[in-house]
Design an enzyme around this catalytic site. Structure first.
Site, PDB file in Angstrom:
ATOM      1  N   ASN A   1     -48.309  39.012 -26.614  1.00 51.39           N
ATOM      2  CA  ASN A   1     -48.027  39.079 -28.046  1.00 51.39           C
ATOM      3  C   ASN A   1     -49.349  39.448 -28.725  1.00 51.39           C
ATOM      4  O   ASN A   1     -50.218  38.600 -28.897  1.00 51.39           O
ATOM      5  CB  ASN A   1     -47.518  37.705 -28.507  1.00 51.39           C
TER       6      ASN A   1
ATOM      7  N   ARG B   1     -44.208  41.851 -26.955  1.00 54.86           N
ATOM      8  CA  ARG B   1     -43.506  41.635 -28.215  1.00 54.86           C
ATOM      9  C   ARG B   1     -43.879  42.793 -29.138  1.00 54.86           C
ATOM     10  O   ARG B   1     -45.066  43.025 -29.401  1.00 54.86           O
ATOM     11  CB  ARG B   1     -43.945  40.319 -28.832  1.00 54.86           C
TER      12      ARG B   1
ATOM     13  N   HIS C   1     -37.938  38.076 -36.285  1.00 50.79           N
ATOM     14  CA  HIS C   1     -37.719  36.859 -35.480  1.00 50.79           C
ATOM     15  C   HIS C   1     -36.512  37.013 -34.570  1.00 50.79           C
ATOM     16  O   HIS C   1     -35.899  36.017 -34.148  1.00 50.79           O
ATOM     17  CB  HIS C   1     -37.451  35.609 -36.358  1.00 50.79           C
TER      18      HIS C   1
ATOM     19  N   ARG D   1     -45.192  33.100 -48.084  1.00 50.61           N
ATOM     20  CA  ARG D   1     -44.427  34.211 -48.668  1.00 50.61           C
ATOM     21  C   ARG D   1     -43.354  33.696 -49.610  1.00 50.61           C
ATOM     22  O   ARG D   1     -42.727  32.671 -49.350  1.00 50.61           O
ATOM     23  CB  ARG D   1     -43.739  35.025 -47.560  1.00 50.61           C
TER      24      ARG D   1
ATOM     25  N   MET E   1     -45.857  21.504 -43.639  1.00 48.69           N
ATOM     26  CA  MET E   1     -44.811  20.581 -44.100  1.00 48.69           C
ATOM     27  C   MET E   1     -45.221  19.119 -43.941  1.00 48.69           C
ATOM     28  O   MET E   1     -44.825  18.270 -44.731  1.00 48.69           O
ATOM     29  CB  MET E   1     -43.503  20.899 -43.353  1.00 48.69           C
TER      30      MET E   1
ATOM     31  N   GLY F   1     -38.368  23.408 -38.403  1.00 47.13           N
ATOM     32  CA  GLY F   1     -36.982  23.123 -38.010  1.00 47.13           C
ATOM     33  C   GLY F   1     -36.891  22.134 -36.860  1.00 47.13           C
ATOM     34  O   GLY F   1     -36.002  21.282 -36.827  1.00 47.13           O
TER      35      GLY F   1
ATOM     36  N   ASN G   1     -39.300  19.894 -36.041  1.00 47.16           N
ATOM     37  CA  ASN G   1     -40.055  18.654 -36.238  1.00 47.16           C
ATOM     38  C   ASN G   1     -39.758  17.871 -37.506  1.00 47.16           C
ATOM     39  O   ASN G   1     -40.070  16.685 -37.574  1.00 47.16           O
ATOM     40  CB  ASN G   1     -41.560  18.957 -36.218  1.00 47.16           C
TER      41      ASN G   1
ATOM     42  N   GLU H   1     -39.745  32.083 -27.452  1.00 50.64           N
ATOM     43  CA  GLU H   1     -39.746  33.550 -27.520  1.00 50.64           C
ATOM     44  C   GLU H   1     -40.331  34.170 -26.254  1.00 50.64           C
ATOM     45  O   GLU H   1     -39.882  35.213 -25.807  1.00 50.64           O
ATOM     46  CB  GLU H   1     -40.518  34.001 -28.773  1.00 50.64           C
TER      47      GLU H   1
HETATM   48  P1  ADP Z   1     -45.429  30.276 -36.829  1.00 51.51           P
HETATM   49  O1  ADP Z   1     -45.108  30.583 -35.375  1.00 51.51           O
HETATM   50  O2  ADP Z   1     -44.544  30.925 -37.824  1.00 51.51           O
HETATM   51  O3  ADP Z   1     -46.886  30.352 -37.174  1.00 51.51           O
HETATM   52  P2  ADP Z   1     -44.556  27.563 -36.187  1.00 51.51           P
HETATM   53  O4  ADP Z   1     -43.154  27.795 -35.749  1.00 51.51           O
HETATM   54  O5  ADP Z   1     -45.552  27.161 -35.167  1.00 51.51           O
HETATM   55  O6  ADP Z   1     -45.102  28.767 -37.048  1.00 51.51           O
HETATM   56  O7  ADP Z   1     -44.528  26.445 -37.347  1.00 51.51           O
HETATM   57  C1  ADP Z   1     -45.700  26.050 -37.979  1.00 51.51           C
HETATM   58  C2  ADP Z   1     -45.337  25.097 -39.093  1.00 51.51           C
HETATM   59  O8  ADP Z   1     -44.555  24.031 -38.574  1.00 51.51           O
HETATM   60  C3  ADP Z   1     -46.535  24.404 -39.717  1.00 51.51           C
HETATM   61  O9  ADP Z   1     -47.060  25.191 -40.762  1.00 51.51           O
HETATM   62  C4  ADP Z   1     -45.926  23.117 -40.255  1.00 51.51           C
HETATM   63  O10 ADP Z   1     -45.463  23.342 -41.564  1.00 51.51           O
HETATM   64  C5  ADP Z   1     -44.711  22.882 -39.386  1.00 51.51           C
HETATM   65  N1  ADP Z   1     -44.831  21.716 -38.524  1.00 51.51           N
HETATM   66  C6  ADP Z   1     -45.433  21.607 -37.328  1.00 51.51           C
HETATM   67  N2  ADP Z   1     -45.330  20.346 -36.851  1.00 51.51           N
HETATM   68  C7  ADP Z   1     -44.657  19.627 -37.783  1.00 51.51           C
HETATM   69  C8  ADP Z   1     -44.222  18.276 -37.892  1.00 51.51           C
HETATM   70  N3  ADP Z   1     -44.466  17.379 -36.940  1.00 51.51           N
HETATM   71  N4  ADP Z   1     -43.528  17.923 -38.997  1.00 51.51           N
HETATM   72  C9  ADP Z   1     -43.271  18.805 -39.973  1.00 51.51           C
HETATM   73  N5  ADP Z   1     -43.650  20.099 -39.918  1.00 51.51           N
HETATM   74  C10 ADP Z   1     -44.324  20.510 -38.852  1.00 51.51           C
END
Ligand code: ADP
Length: 421
Positions: free
Chosen positions: A28, A112, A201, A262, A304, A353, A355, A405
């Site tokens: 990736n 990817r 995605h 965004r 989050m 989603g 966590n 992925e």
């Molecule tokens: P991407 O691949 O789009 O960079 P991820 O799928 O890894 O992102 O998600 C990252 C986001 O997940 C973080 O910015 C945070 O907001 C959220 N996140 C990670 N762990 C937790 C958790 N334990 N509780 C709530 N939100 C979480």
């Protein structure tokens, strides 16, 4: 089961026994980073993973984790000049674990690729024609496709004899009907500039929609699923009988849900207003909407966990950001319910989603009338694989389904070039 024939293992032969190569290296490549995983598709095991970050800087980071025989993560910082040097660093790390790129067991490299336009509906073995088509799509993916191309060219130089396979983020969405894929603008102008809804995605939406069907004990063709990929980037999709019929991202990943940085959906006239009245340039508005909007624009944080912590301390801005995020998410759940007509499952995936129990709970709160609810206890369980969080006997399953992925890219690559196919 019994068989009269001797098994191949006991057949005398002068030839050394060989199993067909089944390792797939998944790459990736971003503009300043390369993430990789080496998988063995004979048993879907992961052999190693790693990343090279801050390519081109003096403090580049190389992190490598061997995933067999209990190896430990190795990390070093120092200048990694370009993608060529990054892939060489990766190759050295793999070789140190006896997993070098020169291994005869390596079958292919799966890449990817973010934007495949309308053209690429399937994973594709890369040749000159494919490279030039990915290049032609740069105007609609100016940040991603050039980096993906660099990764492909560099990997090809390292192992020119291996099949290099492109797996496109847009491919899963190419089944969207024209009614969902077209913007309601002048058709000639749209077509002249390839303006339409492509979605992103897709590798995650494909993987999660199939894994959700598996969780329900059904075939993908038997179920309709709303997939909510909520990471830093976020998108929703409506998947009918295994095929995507709508998704929230559009020409670019800016459309749709409220994301980490965004804006998602907005009146497009906001842009003209900011340019005409606010005196901003197109590039400035682009940066505002992609990098300084969403959760970060609303409350200064895009994580989050941090937003929930601030809310628990009574922070009003964090609360408003959360409410706007949830309001948009609920609108998409309702919209895709209507698009699908019948929904069997809503699946939450990616960082937020998977966590955030609070986000899942708020997303379906008060929707019992639609058949949607979460069970407090099940929803509070942390970690684990794919699982149901809806109450026993619920009309619509609400599920947490961790996305993967890399596995999806490896599976698609193996299905395309594996020996047994
Ligand atoms: P991407 O691949 O789009 O960079 P991820 O799928 O890894 O992102 O998600 C990252 C986001 O997940 C973080 O910015 C945070 O907001 C959220 N996140 C990670 N762990 C937790 C958790 N334990 N509780 C709530 N939100 C979480």
């Amino acid at each position: 089961m019994s068989s009269a024939r001797p098994s191949p293992a006991t057949t005398p032969s002068d030839e050394p026994r060989s199993t067909p190569p089944a390792r797939v290296l998944v790459l990736n490549s971003g503009s300043s980073s390369v993430k990789y995983q080496l998988l063995d598709m004979s048993d879907s095991s992961r052999l190693a993973s790693g990343l090279v970050e801050r390519i081109g800087e003096r403090t580049s980071l190389v992190r490598h984790t061997p995933l067999v025989s209990g190896g430990e993560t190795r990390e070093r910082t120092g200048p990694v000049a370009d993608h060529d040097a990054a892939l060489k660093a990766m190759a050295e790390e793999l070789a140190a674990d006896g997993l070098g790129l020169d291994s005869p067991e390596l079958l292919a490299i799966g890449h990817r690729v973010v934007h495949g336009g309308k053209y690429f509906t399937e994973p594709t073995v890369i040749d000159e024609r494919v490279l030039s088509e990915i290049e032609r799509l740069i105007p609609v993916a100016p940040l991603h496709n050039p980096a993906n191309l660099t990764g492909i060219r560099t990997a090809t130089a390292l192992r020119p004899d291996l099949p290099q396979v492109a797996v496109f983020d847009t491919a899963f969405h190419t089944t969207m009907p024209e009614s969902a894929a077209r913007y309601a603008i002048d058709v000639e102008t749209a077509d002249a500039h390839r303006v339409r809804r492509y979605g992103f995605h897709g590798t995650s939406h494909a993987y999660v929609s199939r894994a959700t069907a598996r969780l329900l004990g059904k075939a993908p063709e038997e179920v309709n699923v709303i997939v909510l990929h909520l990471g830093n980037g976020a998108s929703a999709s409506a998947v009918r009988a295994g095929r995507c019929v709508d998704t929230s991202m559009g020409l670019t990943p800016l459309e749709g849900l409220v994301m980490g940085t965004r804006s998602g959906d907005m009146d497009p006239a906001v842009i003209f207003h900011l340019m005409r009245v606010g005196g901003m340039s197109a590039d400035e508005v682009d940066a505002l909407l992609n990098k300084r909007s969403g959760l970060v624009g609303l409350c200064g944080d895009n994580d989050m966990r941090e937003i929930r912590r601030r809310i628990s301390e009574g922070d009003e801005r964090a609360k408003l950001a959360f409410d706007i995020y949830i309001h948009r998410l609920r609108k998409y759940i309702g919209a895709y319910y209507a698009v699908l007509g019948r929904v069997d499952a809503v699946a939450f995936t990616a960082g937020v989603g998977e966590n955030s129990a609070e986000v899942r709970e708020a997303a379906v709160a008060g929707l019992e009338g639609l058949g949607l609810a979460v069970d407090g206890e099940r929803n509070a369980v942390r970690g684990g694989g794919a699982r149901l969080v809806s109450p026993e006997g619920a009309r619509i399953a609400v599920a947490v389904v961790p996305t993967d992925e890399e596995m999806e890219i490896a599976q698609q690559t193996y299905a395309l070039v594996g020996k047994d196919n």
